[in-house]
Design a protein around this motif. Structure first.
Motif, PDB file in Angstrom:
ATOM      1  N   ALA A   1       1.109  -1.218   0.002  1.00  0.00           N
ATOM      2  CA  ALA A   1       0.057  -0.080   0.028  1.00  0.00           C
ATOM      3  C   ALA A   1       1.138   1.249   0.112  1.00  0.00           C
ATOM      4  CB  ALA A   1      -1.046  -0.031   1.294  1.00  0.00           C
ATOM      5  N   VAL A   2       0.598   2.231  -0.650  1.00  0.00           N
ATOM      6  CA  VAL A   2       1.398   3.532  -0.879  1.00  0.00           C
ATOM      7  C   VAL A   2       0.479   4.533  -0.122  1.00  0.00           C
ATOM      8  CG1 VAL A   2       2.343   2.821  -2.911  1.00  0.00           C
ATOM      9  CG2 VAL A   2       0.432   4.115  -3.163  1.00  0.00           C
ATOM     10  N   THR A   3       1.160   5.606   0.467  1.00  0.00           N
ATOM     11  CA  THR A   3       0.282   6.721   1.205  1.00  0.00           C
ATOM     12  C   THR A   3      -0.727   7.310   0.384  1.00  0.00           C
ATOM     13  OG1 THR A   3       2.536   7.299   2.234  1.00  0.00           O
ATOM     14  CG2 THR A   3       0.835   8.969   2.245  1.00  0.00           C
ATOM     15  N   GLY A   4      -1.790   7.361   0.772  1.00  0.00           N
ATOM     16  CA  GLY A   4      -2.934   7.941   0.382  1.00  0.00           C
ATOM     17  C   GLY A   4      -3.841   7.023  -0.510  1.00  0.00           C
ATOM     18  N   GLN A   5      -3.278   5.783  -0.575  1.00  0.00           N
ATOM     19  CA  GLN A   5      -4.117   4.688  -1.279  1.00  0.00           C
ATOM     20  C   GLN A   5      -5.523   4.486  -0.639  1.00  0.00           C
ATOM     21  OE1 GLN A   5      -1.692   1.156  -2.253  1.00  0.00           O
ATOM     22  NE2 GLN A   5      -3.591   0.035  -2.588  1.00  0.00           N
TER      23      GLN A   5
ATOM     24  N   ASP B   1       3.291   4.342   3.478  1.00  0.00           N
ATOM     25  CA  ASP B   1       3.652   3.384   2.628  1.00  0.00           C
ATOM     26  C   ASP B   1       3.901   2.139   3.593  1.00  0.00           C
ATOM     27  OD1 ASP B   1       3.639   4.827   0.795  1.00  0.00           O
ATOM     28  OD2 ASP B   1       5.790   5.153   0.391  1.00  0.00           O
ATOM     29  N   GLY B   2       3.329   0.794   3.150  1.00  0.00           N
ATOM     30  CA  GLY B   2       3.306  -0.335   4.028  1.00  0.00           C
ATOM     31  C   GLY B   2       2.879  -1.473   3.280  1.00  0.00           C
ATOM     32  N   HIS B   3       2.783  -2.372   4.278  1.00  0.00           N
ATOM     33  CA  HIS B   3       2.153  -3.685   3.566  1.00  0.00           C
ATOM     34  C   HIS B   3       1.075  -4.204   4.539  1.00  0.00           C
ATOM     35  CE1 HIS B   3       6.225  -3.965   1.518  1.00  0.00           C
ATOM     36  NE2 HIS B   3       5.402  -4.781   0.663  1.00  0.00           N
ATOM     37  N   ILE B   4      -0.070  -4.786   3.951  1.00  0.00           N
ATOM     38  CA  ILE B   4      -1.074  -5.114   4.804  1.00  0.00           C
ATOM     39  C   ILE B   4      -0.599  -6.591   5.379  1.00  0.00           C
ATOM     40  CG2 ILE B   4      -3.523  -5.945   4.606  1.00  0.00           C
ATOM     41  CD1 ILE B   4      -3.059  -2.975   3.452  1.00  0.00           C
ATOM     42  N   ALA B   5      -0.755  -6.597   6.795  1.00  0.00           N
ATOM     43  CA  ALA B   5      -0.543  -7.374   7.578  1.00  0.00           C
ATOM     44  C   ALA B   5      -1.828  -8.350   7.844  1.00  0.00           C
ATOM     45  CB  ALA B   5       0.155  -6.939   8.801  1.00  0.00           C
TER      46      ALA B   5
ATOM     47  N   LEU C   1       1.485  -2.673   8.183  1.00  0.00           N
ATOM     48  CA  LEU C   1       2.770  -2.559   8.690  1.00  0.00           C
ATOM     49  C   LEU C   1       3.685  -1.500   7.643  1.00  0.00           C
ATOM     50  CD1 LEU C   1       3.537  -6.197   9.480  1.00  0.00           C
ATOM     51  CD2 LEU C   1       2.846  -4.361  11.124  1.00  0.00           C
ATOM     52  N   GLU C   2       4.371  -0.238   8.484  1.00  0.00           N
ATOM     53  CA  GLU C   2       4.861   0.610   7.481  1.00  0.00           C
ATOM     54  C   GLU C   2       6.099  -0.173   6.873  1.00  0.00           C
ATOM     55  OE1 GLU C   2       6.789   5.009   8.678  1.00  0.00           O
ATOM     56  OE2 GLU C   2       6.248   3.659  10.408  1.00  0.00           O
ATOM     57  N   SER C   3       6.403   0.228   5.919  1.00  0.00           N
ATOM     58  CA  SER C   3       7.557   0.087   4.825  1.00  0.00           C
ATOM     59  C   SER C   3       8.679   0.986   5.327  1.00  0.00           C
ATOM     60  CB  SER C   3       7.430   0.014   3.471  1.00  0.00           C
ATOM     61  OG  SER C   3       6.501  -0.917   3.229  1.00  0.00           O
ATOM     62  N   GLY C   4       9.960   0.911   4.744  1.00  0.00           N
ATOM     63  CA  GLY C   4      10.756   1.876   4.881  1.00  0.00           C
ATOM     64  C   GLY C   4      11.803   1.265   6.301  1.00  0.00           C
ATOM     65  N   LEU C   5      12.367   2.458   7.015  1.00  0.00           N
ATOM     66  CA  LEU C   5      13.334   1.976   8.122  1.00  0.00           C
ATOM     67  C   LEU C   5      12.544   1.145   9.277  1.00  0.00           C
ATOM     68  CD1 LEU C   5      14.996   5.379   8.479  1.00  0.00           C
ATOM     69  CD2 LEU C   5      15.862   3.335   7.311  1.00  0.00           C
TER      70      LEU C   5
END
Length: 180
Positions: free
Chosen positions: A14-18, A108-112, A132-136
């Protein structure tokens, strides 16, 4: 509200705002249409009140209308202006509710986890999805007080997770103790 669409599944990115999920907005849309019709009616009433005020003013200046009739016409304009402002406020509130009926990814993240499906009722404060947040990556580490006292936010450190080393930066310190 009633969930009408869940547009993602577990593991999806998922991306921010989606848009992730949507609630039924039929009742809100009907309420909005009614408020827009009410505003149109009040605006027509306001036009008539302004014309009446203009006529009463002219008649009052010539001595053909009482001060009472002129005051009634003039204050009718103010009352209708306030009523229109009230209806516009109600329309804005409905628009906010309609906007909030769409669940968007805040980052931005992934659906857990997908916790609700179409046809279910979403209760306030009950999650529909777990994102769950992507990135760091972030870790929360419990330390003995004597070790934690020597640390400051912003400091760099090396962290080992499952035998793998990572470079980390201390974001914050919590001063409370957990005995768990």
């Amino acid at each position: 509200g009633l969930i009408v669409a869940v547009l993602v599944d577990e593991g999806d990115a998922a991306v921010t705002g989606q848009v992730l999920a949507k609630l039924d907005t039929q009742i809100l849309s009907a309420k909005r249409r009614g408020l827009v019709a009410e505003r149109t009616q009040r605006e027509a009433d306001l036009k008539l009140a302004r014309l009446t005020t203009k006529r009463q003013s002219a008649l009052h200046r010539k001595g053909h209308a009482s001060a009472q009739r002129f005051d009634e016409a003039r204050l009718s304009v103010q009352s209708l202006e306030a009523a229109i402002a009230n209806v516009e406020s109600a329309i804005a509130a409905v628009d906010i509710d309609i906007e909030k009926s769409v669940l968007r990814a805040p980052f931005d993240g992934h659906i857990a986890n997908r916790l609700r499906d179409e046809g279910e009722v979403a209760v306030p404060s009950t999650p529909v999805l777990s994102l769950l947040e992507s990135g760091l990556a972030r870790v929360r580490i419990g330390l003995p007080p004597r070790v934690a006292m020597g640390l400051e936010p912003g400091q760099s450190a090396n962290v080992t997770v499952n035998g793998r080393g990572f470079s980390a930066r201390l974001k914050a310190l919590r001063r409370d103790l957990s005995l768990a």
